[in-house]
Scaffold this motif. Structure first.
Motif, short mmCIF file in Angstrom:
data_model
loop_
_atom_site.label_atom_id
_atom_site.label_comp_id
_atom_site.label_asym_id
_atom_site.label_seq_id
_atom_site.Cartn_x
_atom_site.Cartn_y
_atom_site.Cartn_z
N LEU A 1 23.26 -109.86 -33.09
CA LEU A 1 23.58 -110.96 -32.41
C LEU A 1 23.80 -110.43 -30.73
O LEU A 1 23.47 -111.10 -29.98
CB LEU A 1 24.40 -111.71 -32.89
N SER A 2 24.55 -109.48 -30.89
CA SER A 2 25.03 -108.85 -29.56
C SER A 2 23.68 -108.39 -28.71
O SER A 2 23.71 -108.35 -27.27
CB SER A 2 25.93 -107.63 -29.55
N LEU A 3 22.43 -108.27 -29.12
CA LEU A 3 21.20 -108.23 -28.70
C LEU A 3 20.52 -109.13 -27.91
O LEU A 3 19.69 -109.08 -27.08
CB LEU A 3 20.18 -107.40 -29.52
N ALA A 4 20.91 -110.12 -28.29
CA ALA A 4 20.31 -111.62 -27.74
C ALA A 4 20.63 -111.75 -26.20
O ALA A 4 21.82 -111.31 -26.00
CB ALA A 4 20.70 -112.86 -28.62
N PRO A 5 19.92 -112.41 -25.37
CA PRO A 5 18.49 -113.04 -25.71
C PRO A 5 17.33 -111.87 -25.65
O PRO A 5 16.15 -112.42 -25.54
CB PRO A 5 18.47 -114.29 -24.84
N LEU B 1 24.35 -99.40 -34.08
CA LEU B 1 22.99 -100.03 -34.10
C LEU B 1 22.52 -100.52 -32.83
O LEU B 1 21.28 -100.29 -32.36
CB LEU B 1 23.00 -101.07 -35.39
N ALA B 2 23.37 -101.39 -32.20
CA ALA B 2 22.98 -102.06 -30.89
C ALA B 2 22.66 -100.88 -29.92
O ALA B 2 21.84 -100.97 -29.13
CB ALA B 2 24.23 -102.91 -30.62
N ALA B 3 23.47 -99.90 -29.92
CA ALA B 3 23.51 -98.91 -28.64
C ALA B 3 22.31 -98.00 -29.10
O ALA B 3 21.25 -97.78 -28.14
CB ALA B 3 24.59 -97.96 -28.91
N GLY C 1 29.81 -105.45 -44.54
CA GLY C 1 28.73 -104.61 -44.15
C GLY C 1 27.75 -105.33 -43.37
O GLY C 1 27.18 -105.01 -42.04
N ARG C 2 27.43 -106.28 -44.06
CA ARG C 2 26.25 -107.20 -43.39
C ARG C 2 26.68 -107.80 -42.27
O ARG C 2 26.01 -107.97 -41.14
CB ARG C 2 25.87 -108.13 -44.65
N ARG C 3 27.89 -108.22 -42.27
CA ARG C 3 28.45 -109.00 -41.14
C ARG C 3 28.37 -108.27 -40.09
O ARG C 3 28.23 -108.65 -38.76
CB ARG C 3 29.82 -109.62 -41.40
N GLU C 4 28.80 -106.89 -40.24
CA GLU C 4 28.90 -105.96 -39.10
C GLU C 4 27.58 -105.84 -38.47
O GLU C 4 27.50 -105.78 -37.19
CB GLU C 4 29.55 -104.57 -39.47
N VAL C 5 26.58 -105.66 -39.25
CA VAL C 5 25.20 -105.51 -38.67
C VAL C 5 24.72 -106.65 -38.17
O VAL C 5 24.03 -106.64 -36.94
CB VAL C 5 24.27 -105.36 -40.04
N GLU C 6 25.15 -107.93 -38.56
CA GLU C 6 24.63 -109.02 -37.93
C GLU C 6 25.05 -109.12 -36.48
O GLU C 6 24.72 -109.85 -35.50
CB GLU C 6 24.84 -110.43 -38.79
N ALA C 7 26.58 -108.91 -36.55
CA ALA C 7 27.06 -109.05 -35.23
C ALA C 7 26.46 -108.04 -34.34
O ALA C 7 26.31 -108.61 -33.31
CB ALA C 7 28.77 -108.71 -35.24
N ALA C 8 26.20 -106.97 -34.59
CA ALA C 8 25.51 -106.13 -33.86
C ALA C 8 24.06 -106.45 -33.22
O ALA C 8 23.82 -106.27 -31.98
CB ALA C 8 25.45 -104.57 -34.55
#
Length: 202
Positions: free
Chosen positions: A66-70, A174-176, A57-64
């Protein structure tokens, strides 16, 4: 996770050897130890599955995130304790406080509801602390919006869990959600960096 796998392998070998010894010798004490070993295997296996689900679950959150950078600056505050959010996102439209709810899918509805209410309150309090810190520092961005979000990492968010103050999301949403924040852009890159440094220093 590897620690649990090593323990499981060692317990399986030991328990298997104990059961074989009990069958060959007929000693009751070995049967007792075999039973205990089998029970321990179940406990450790449950702990391993729980840890795997939490890490996934944490990896999914972190991937979301990271997609927001930069465009967005991310701070991981998972080691700061429950008074702080798990993650802070500083973007052009403000700050987003993210708290994780790691309640399992199989938990009864009432208990899950209590856990979610606790996570929402934690997110609200974390957002309030950040607002107070910015105001106390008289930071230039003290008036920017601070949104609070709870992400469910081990169960699915339901429509009934909607909250006007704290969004409740699945990791893949999350990212959306962050991209859809409706406030006008008020923070340029340099201001995002200054606010992030200020809050990290706290």
């Amino acid at each position: 996770m590897y620690r649990y796998l090593i323990i499981l392998a060692a317990l399986a070998l030991l328990t298997g050897a104990t059961w074989r010894g009990a069958q060959q010798t007929g000693m009751g004490i070995l049967t007792m130890f075999g039973t205990l070993g089998t029970g321990l295997l179940g406990v450790v296996a449950t702990m391993a599955v729980t840890r795997w689900q939490m890490d996934a679950g944490r990896r999914e959150v972190e991937a979301a995130l990271l997609s927001l950078a930069p465009e967005y600056l991310i701070t991981d505050w998972g080691d700061r304790g429950k008074d702080w959010p798990d993650y802070l996102v500083v973007g052009p439209r403000g700050l987003i406080v993210i708290c994780l709810d790691e309640t399992a899918q199989f938990v009864r509805a009432r208990r899950a509801g209590v856990a979610l209410a606790r996570s929402r309150e934690r997110a609200r309090q974390a957002a309030r602390r950040l607002r107070e810190r910015l105001a106390a520092a008289e930071a230039e961005g003290a008036s920017v919006p601070v949104d609070a979000v709870v992400v469910l990492t081990r169960r699915r968010a339901e429509g009934a869990e909607a909250d006007p103050d704290v969004a409740v999301l699945n990791p893949e949403d999350l990212a959306a959600y962050i991209h859809s924040v409706p406030y006008p852009e008020r923070l340029d890159r340099s201001m995002q960096v200054r606010l992030t440094r200020l809050l990290r220093a706290g």
